[in-house]
Scaffold this active site. Structure first.
Site, PDB file in Angstrom:
ATOM      1  N   GLY A  82     -10.367   8.727  -9.896  1.00 31.31           N
ATOM      2  CA  GLY A  82     -11.454   8.118 -10.645  1.00 31.31           C
ATOM      3  C   GLY A  82     -11.324   6.608 -10.726  1.00 31.31           C
ATOM      4  O   GLY A  82     -10.379   6.014 -10.201  1.00 31.31           O
ATOM      5  N   PRO A 134     -13.322   9.691   1.784  1.00 31.85           N
ATOM      6  CA  PRO A 134     -14.018  10.165   2.987  1.00 31.85           C
ATOM      7  C   PRO A 134     -13.685   9.280   4.181  1.00 31.85           C
ATOM      8  O   PRO A 134     -13.764   8.055   4.096  1.00 31.85           O
ATOM      9  CB  PRO A 134     -15.493  10.080   2.601  1.00 31.85           C
ATOM     10  CG  PRO A 134     -15.553   9.173   1.410  1.00 31.85           C
ATOM     11  CD  PRO A 134     -14.244   9.310   0.707  1.00 31.85           C
ATOM     12  N   SER A 136      -6.242   2.324 -10.268  1.00 33.36           N
ATOM     13  CA  SER A 136      -4.971   2.738  -9.652  1.00 33.36           C
ATOM     14  C   SER A 136      -4.789   2.156  -8.254  1.00 33.36           C
ATOM     15  O   SER A 136      -3.659   2.040  -7.775  1.00 33.36           O
ATOM     16  CB  SER A 136      -4.856   4.263  -9.619  1.00 33.36           C
ATOM     17  OG  SER A 136      -5.990   4.863  -9.002  1.00 33.36           O
ATOM     18  N   ARG A 157     -15.785  -2.392  -1.375  1.00 29.52           N
ATOM     19  CA  ARG A 157     -14.973  -1.368  -0.723  1.00 29.52           C
ATOM     20  C   ARG A 157     -13.792  -0.964  -1.607  1.00 29.52           C
ATOM     21  O   ARG A 157     -13.465   0.212  -1.742  1.00 29.52           O
ATOM     22  CB  ARG A 157     -14.470  -1.881   0.630  1.00 29.52           C
ATOM     23  CG  ARG A 157     -13.670  -0.851   1.419  1.00 29.52           C
ATOM     24  CD  ARG A 157     -13.292  -1.380   2.794  1.00 29.52           C
ATOM     25  NE  ARG A 157     -12.495  -0.405   3.516  1.00 29.52           N
ATOM     26  CZ  ARG A 157     -11.348  -0.662   4.123  1.00 29.52           C
ATOM     27  NH1 ARG A 157     -10.855  -1.894   4.108  1.00 29.52           N
ATOM     28  NH2 ARG A 157     -10.682   0.287   4.761  1.00 29.52           N
ATOM     29  N   HIS A 183     -22.232  -0.231   3.756  1.00 33.21           N
ATOM     30  CA  HIS A 183     -21.793  -0.641   5.088  1.00 33.21           C
ATOM     31  C   HIS A 183     -22.663  -1.758   5.667  1.00 33.21           C
ATOM     32  O   HIS A 183     -22.421  -2.210   6.784  1.00 33.21           O
ATOM     33  CB  HIS A 183     -21.812   0.556   6.049  1.00 33.21           C
ATOM     34  CG  HIS A 183     -20.689   1.517   5.811  1.00 33.21           C
ATOM     35  ND1 HIS A 183     -20.527   2.681   6.530  1.00 33.21           N
ATOM     36  CD2 HIS A 183     -19.660   1.494   4.911  1.00 33.21           C
ATOM     37  CE1 HIS A 183     -19.453   3.329   6.104  1.00 33.21           C
ATOM     38  NE2 HIS A 183     -18.916   2.623   5.110  1.00 33.21           N
ATOM     39  N   THR A 184     -23.640  -2.201   4.916  1.00 36.00           N
ATOM     40  CA  THR A 184     -24.464  -3.310   5.396  1.00 36.00           C
ATOM     41  C   THR A 184     -23.710  -4.631   5.335  1.00 36.00           C
ATOM     42  O   THR A 184     -24.129  -5.624   5.930  1.00 36.00           O
ATOM     43  CB  THR A 184     -25.782  -3.418   4.588  1.00 36.00           C
ATOM     44  OG1 THR A 184     -26.674  -4.311   5.258  1.00 36.00           O
ATOM     45  CG2 THR A 184     -25.529  -3.923   3.176  1.00 36.00           C
ATOM     46  N   ASN A 240      -6.133   2.341   3.104  1.00 39.71           N
ATOM     47  CA  ASN A 240      -6.194   1.214   2.169  1.00 39.71           C
ATOM     48  C   ASN A 240      -5.429  -0.022   2.629  1.00 39.71           C
ATOM     49  O   ASN A 240      -5.496  -1.072   1.983  1.00 39.71           O
ATOM     50  CB  ASN A 240      -5.657   1.639   0.796  1.00 39.71           C
ATOM     51  CG  ASN A 240      -6.576   2.619   0.092  1.00 39.71           C
ATOM     52  OD1 ASN A 240      -7.779   2.625   0.328  1.00 39.71           O
ATOM     53  ND2 ASN A 240      -6.010   3.465  -0.750  1.00 39.71           N
ATOM     54  N   ASP A 264     -10.057   4.041 -12.180  1.00 40.30           N
ATOM     55  CA  ASP A 264      -9.017   3.725 -13.167  1.00 40.30           C
ATOM     56  C   ASP A 264      -8.136   2.555 -12.759  1.00 40.30           C
ATOM     57  O   ASP A 264      -7.095   2.304 -13.380  1.00 40.30           O
ATOM     58  CB  ASP A 264      -8.140   4.959 -13.427  1.00 40.30           C
ATOM     59  CG  ASP A 264      -7.283   5.333 -12.210  1.00 40.30           C
ATOM     60  OD1 ASP A 264      -7.594   4.852 -11.092  1.00 40.30           O
ATOM     61  OD2 ASP A 264      -6.315   6.092 -12.379  1.00 40.30           O
ATOM     62  N   VAL A 300     -10.170   8.098  -5.750  1.00 39.11           N
ATOM     63  CA  VAL A 300      -8.817   8.624  -5.971  1.00 39.11           C
ATOM     64  C   VAL A 300      -8.474   8.459  -7.455  1.00 39.11           C
ATOM     65  O   VAL A 300      -8.365   7.339  -7.949  1.00 39.11           O
ATOM     66  CB  VAL A 300      -7.778   7.890  -5.104  1.00 39.11           C
ATOM     67  CG1 VAL A 300      -6.390   8.509  -5.305  1.00 39.11           C
ATOM     68  CG2 VAL A 300      -8.169   7.939  -3.632  1.00 39.11           C
ATOM     69  N   HIS A 348     -12.977   2.775  -3.037  1.00 37.87           N
ATOM     70  CA  HIS A 348     -11.701   3.445  -2.785  1.00 37.87           C
ATOM     71  C   HIS A 348     -10.970   3.768  -4.087  1.00 37.87           C
ATOM     72  O   HIS A 348     -10.260   4.769  -4.170  1.00 37.87           O
ATOM     73  CB  HIS A 348     -10.822   2.588  -1.877  1.00 37.87           C
ATOM     74  CG  HIS A 348     -11.227   2.637  -0.439  1.00 37.87           C
ATOM     75  ND1 HIS A 348     -10.315   2.713   0.598  1.00 37.87           N
ATOM     76  CD2 HIS A 348     -12.444   2.646   0.149  1.00 37.87           C
ATOM     77  CE1 HIS A 348     -10.960   2.753   1.754  1.00 37.87           C
ATOM     78  NE2 HIS A 348     -12.249   2.700   1.506  1.00 37.87           N
TER      79      HIS A 348
END
Length: 323
Positions: A72, A162, A76, A62, A192-193, A93, A74, A70, A66
């Site tokens: 790419g 999303p 961040s 996850r 999501h599994t 987040n 990187d 945002v 995430h």
């Protein structure tokens, strides 16, 4: 004539170099000469964490997702802010876990090769290695060579990640802006599994779907009744498995759950509202198909807007830019 052909060939080669390939300069085994043991260190450290806590794969997968959506891939997402306005401080987040795992892995890599391996690469590798642990083999390729971003803004999160309440049109657009297709959208939703979702991410489906105190009609009624026993109205803290049949096992059962109208989020149910997406869901019920397609889509996502070459930096600590 030969000179013309040579010139054309040179021109084509130059254009291909300028345009580049997806993911910029990412290559397999990027650290072969600068830190030969890098990927082995990451793998061993990751596996140790997974052995101690089976929830780690869902957390790192996850986090990687995430991060990539945002700015790419990187790293961040890993940065702290004294003003609490970094990506990790944004609402989507705040429930992320696993930062301590990445910090520990980075520390172990730094002991061997200080200032060489990026946090962005460590997160991408650790996400793969954590999921792969149960299979005793690598489940997808992770080309490396990412560099770490120096900017992390809370304000950029909501507009890029999303949301669980997105409909299909919104999901499709969100993925398209990252160069990802509808096929990638359905495949990557298979993440999501494993893992859990907070009641706040789907409570509207149970209690107030259209603002009239109603329930989402697309949600299986029996399952909705069960969810209500676990998630009372306004519950801020409770979590439930995203895949009720195998929350700790990476498999294809998520797609069966979606087809049974038991997907937890609006975004899960949305996959059945588009023919192409629905057909893909039906195909991915077969586990071997999922594993093959997930490997391709993860490699593609892992190359989104990456920093390479001299862009960004190699952070000494994943939670702070270098001074």
């Amino acid at each position: 004539m030969m000179k013309i052909n040579v010139l054309i060939l040179v021109f084509v080669v130059l254009i291909s170099l300028l345009v580049g390939s997806e993911g910029g300069q990412l290559t397999n085994n990027f650290y072969k000469h600068s830190c030969e043991e890098a990927e082995t260190i990451v793998k061993k450290a990751t596996e140790k964490h997974v052995a101690n806590n089976p929830a780690v794969p869902a957390r790192l997968l996850r986090m990687h997702f995430h991060d990539c959506f945002v700015r790419g891939c990187d790293g961040s997402i890993l940065l702290n802010s004294t003003k609490k306005n970094a990506e990790k401080d944004a609402a989507p987040n705040r429930s992320l876990l696993g930062f301590d795992v990445i910090d520990d892995i980075k520390a172990q890599v730094e002991k061997k090769c200080p200032g060489v391996v990026s946090c962005a690469d460590i997160l991408a590798l650790a996400a793969r290695d954590s999921v792969s642990y149960a299979f005793k083999k690598s489940m997808w390729e992770v080309p490396t060579g990412r560099r770490d971003g120096k900017v992390s803004r809370m304000s950029e999160v909501q507009q890029n990640i999303p949301a669980p309440f997105f409909n299909f049109t919104q999901l499709k657009q969100s993925f398209a802006t990252k160069g990802l297709s509808v096929h990638d959208l359905v495949v990557l939703s298979g993440g999501h599994t494993i893992g859990v979702g907070h009641c706040t991410a789907f409570n509207n489906r149970l209690y107030n779907f259209t603002g009239k105190g109603d329930q989402d009609p697309s949600l299986d009624k029996t399952y909705a009744k069960l969810l209500k026993t676990r998630c009372p109205p306004n519950d801020q803290n409770t979590t439930v498995p995203m895949d009720p049949s195998s929350a700790l096992t990476f498999d294809s059962s998520y797609y069966g759950v979606v087809l049974e109208h038991k997907g937890l989020f609006t975004s899960d149910a949305a996959l059945l509202t588009n023919k192409v997406a629905r057909d893909t869901v039906q195909e991915l019920v077969y586990q071997n198909d999922l594993f093959a397609e997930f490997a391709l889509s993860m490699k593609k996502m892992g190359a989104v807007e990456v920093l390479t070459g001299t862009a960004g930096e190699i952070r000494n600590k994943c939670w702070a830019v270098n001074s």
